[in-house]
Design an enzyme around this catalytic site. Structure first.
Site, PDB file in Angstrom:
ATOM      1  N   CYS A 122       0.864  -1.134  -0.030  1.00 54.55           N
ATOM      2  CA  CYS A 122      -0.101  -0.167  -0.061  1.00 54.55           C
ATOM      3  C   CYS A 122       0.837   1.280  -0.068  1.00 54.55           C
ATOM      4  O   CYS A 122       0.309   2.411  -0.190  1.00 54.55           O
ATOM      5  CB  CYS A 122      -0.903  -0.064   1.201  1.00 54.55           C
ATOM      6  SG  CYS A 122      -1.970  -1.299   1.350  1.00 54.55           S
ATOM      7  N   HIS A 262      -3.572   6.915   2.875  1.00 53.57           N
ATOM      8  CA  HIS A 262      -4.158   5.531   2.239  1.00 53.57           C
ATOM      9  C   HIS A 262      -5.453   5.240   2.791  1.00 53.57           C
ATOM     10  O   HIS A 262      -5.613   5.297   4.021  1.00 53.57           O
ATOM     11  CB  HIS A 262      -2.963   4.585   2.585  1.00 53.57           C
ATOM     12  CG  HIS A 262      -3.399   2.972   2.205  1.00 53.57           C
ATOM     13  ND1 HIS A 262      -3.847   2.800   0.960  1.00 53.57           N
ATOM     14  CD2 HIS A 262      -3.151   1.723   3.050  1.00 53.57           C
ATOM     15  CE1 HIS A 262      -4.071   1.506   0.995  1.00 53.57           C
ATOM     16  NE2 HIS A 262      -3.972   1.006   2.388  1.00 53.57           N
ATOM     17  N   ASN A 292     -10.077  -0.873  -0.085  1.00 52.29           N
ATOM     18  CA  ASN A 292      -8.660  -0.671  -0.049  1.00 52.29           C
ATOM     19  C   ASN A 292      -7.926  -1.171  -1.533  1.00 52.29           C
ATOM     20  O   ASN A 292      -7.939  -2.333  -1.798  1.00 52.29           O
ATOM     21  CB  ASN A 292      -7.790  -1.506   1.046  1.00 52.29           C
ATOM     22  CG  ASN A 292      -6.455  -1.378   1.103  1.00 52.29           C
ATOM     23  OD1 ASN A 292      -5.618  -0.853   0.223  1.00 52.29           O
ATOM     24  ND2 ASN A 292      -5.972  -2.232   2.333  1.00 52.29           N
TER      25      ASN A 292
END
Ligand code: ACO
Length: 335
Positions: A122, A262, A292
């Site tokens: 990520c 994020h 996500n």
């Protein structure tokens, strides 16, 4: 610390344009209720996610990246010949090799560029920005295309309720070039702690557990995550990171126009904003729509902020990410 020679202009890098792409197919929490033992209520309360985009069978990471990159190029009014470096951040590349960046280079016809991938889960987009920033400041490259692209749906175990509710597919791109103006990337922090790699990983398909009947039977080709432990490290680490980033740049949280985190979990995002004491309306949140998307999450959110006019010239914005590795990173930008 940056030492500036008197009279010499400070060379920085800056993001001159962005672009993003998400697949059309939507899977809602209600759809997931029919697939695993979960509920819209649980997913919404624990994560903030309501729906996510899922690529079709024909779409791989480079296809999504291509769409996002085209938009970024168009928005910058540039031709592909103007790009001399392509960096792709992904953990769901088209194949183990060649790099997805090389496949994207071919799709774009980027004959004058060199291309490589970065794997930092990520945090991948911010790791890529760090590399692009360094290579521009050292005058090794002039114009860099960076793309975060993920097709996490293809490494998601759709029978595992602890992970399948979290992820989505998408891509975001940015073009970076040098500037001598008083703007651009002010500072970057990147960090990793390999001792915690097991919290979040995909065990199969590499040289540790090559694909075999046995590895498939054990479902090693899917994401494994110790969610609760990851959550605690993420909150602690990100709170420390954002405070440190501002302190080292002698900036007060009130001077920030926007936080672009994020998009993993609304509770993590809220905790980071609370630690800085900034209101949630100064934070970009789109995980309710996309879940996500790992390395794609920050550039998709950044592109959304640009498109909706939430960033103006001169604004201080802070990007921050946390992911498998473990890795975490921040970028402080004067737009
Ligand atoms: N539906 C219903 N119940 C569920 C679900 C679900 N989808 N998933 C888990 N549960 C249950 C668990 O089984 C557990 O039940 P039990 O108490 O009977 O054992 C209970 O809910 C609580 O589970 P926890 O894992 O403790 O739940 P938590 O509040 O921690 O939320 C979550 C889980 C959302 C995964 C959270 O821990 C999280 O967001 N972690 C961080 C994720 C992250 O940031 N990852 C890094 C980036 S990702 C990347 O790099 C690719």
């Amino acid at each position: 610390m940056t030492i500036q020679v008197k009279g010499a202009r400070l060379l920085r890098s800056r993001i001159i344009s962005t672009g993003s792409y998400v697949p059309e197919r939507v899977i809602t929490n209600f759809d997931l209720e029919k697939m695993v033992d979960t509920s819209d209520e649980w997913i919404t309360e624990r994560t903030g996610i309501k729906e996510r985009r899922i690529a079709d069978e024909t779409q791989a990471a480079s296809d999504l990246a291509y769409e996002a990159a085209k938009v970024a190029l168009k928005n910058a009014d540039l031709k592909i010949e103007d790009i001399d470096l392509i960096i792709v951040a992904t953990v769901t590349g088209d194949m183990p090799f060649p790099s997805t960046a090389c496949i994207l280079q071919d799709k774009l016809g980027a004959k004058k560029a060199v291309a490589f991938d970065i794997n930092a889960a990520c945090s991948g987009f911010l790791y890529s920005l760090y590399v692009a920033d360094s290579l521009i400041k050292s005058k090794m490259h002039k114009r860099v295309l960076i793309v975060g692209t993920e097709v996490l749906s293809k490494i998601t175990d759709w029978d595992d309720r602890t992970t399948c509710v979290l992820f989505g597919d998408g891509a975001g791109a940015a073009i970076i070039e040098p500037t001598e103006e008083d703007r651009g990337i002010i500072s970057m922090h990147i960090n990793s702690d390999g001792s915690l790699w097991e919290l979040l990983h995909m065990p199969g398909g590499g040289s540790r557990n090559p694909v075999s009947k046995d590895s498939l039977k054990k479902r090693l080709h899917y994401i494994k995550m110790k969610g609760n432990e990851t959550f605690k490290v993420a909150v602690r680490t990100l709170e420390d990171l954002v405070v440190r980033t501002l302190e080292e740049n002698k900036l007060e949280p009130s001077q920030l126009s926007l936080l672009i985190p994020h998009q993993a979990n609304l509770r993590i995002i809220q905790a980071t904003a609370d630690r800085l004491g900034i209101p949630i309306d100064k934070v970009i949140v789109n995980l309710d729509r996309y879940g996500n998307t790992s390395a794609a999450s920050i550039p998709i959110a950044l592109d959304e902020a640009v498109r909706t006019g939430r960033i103006r010239d001169g604004d201080y914005i802070l990007l921050e990410a946390f992911g498998g590795g473990l890795t975490w990173a921040s970028a402080l930008i004067k737009w």
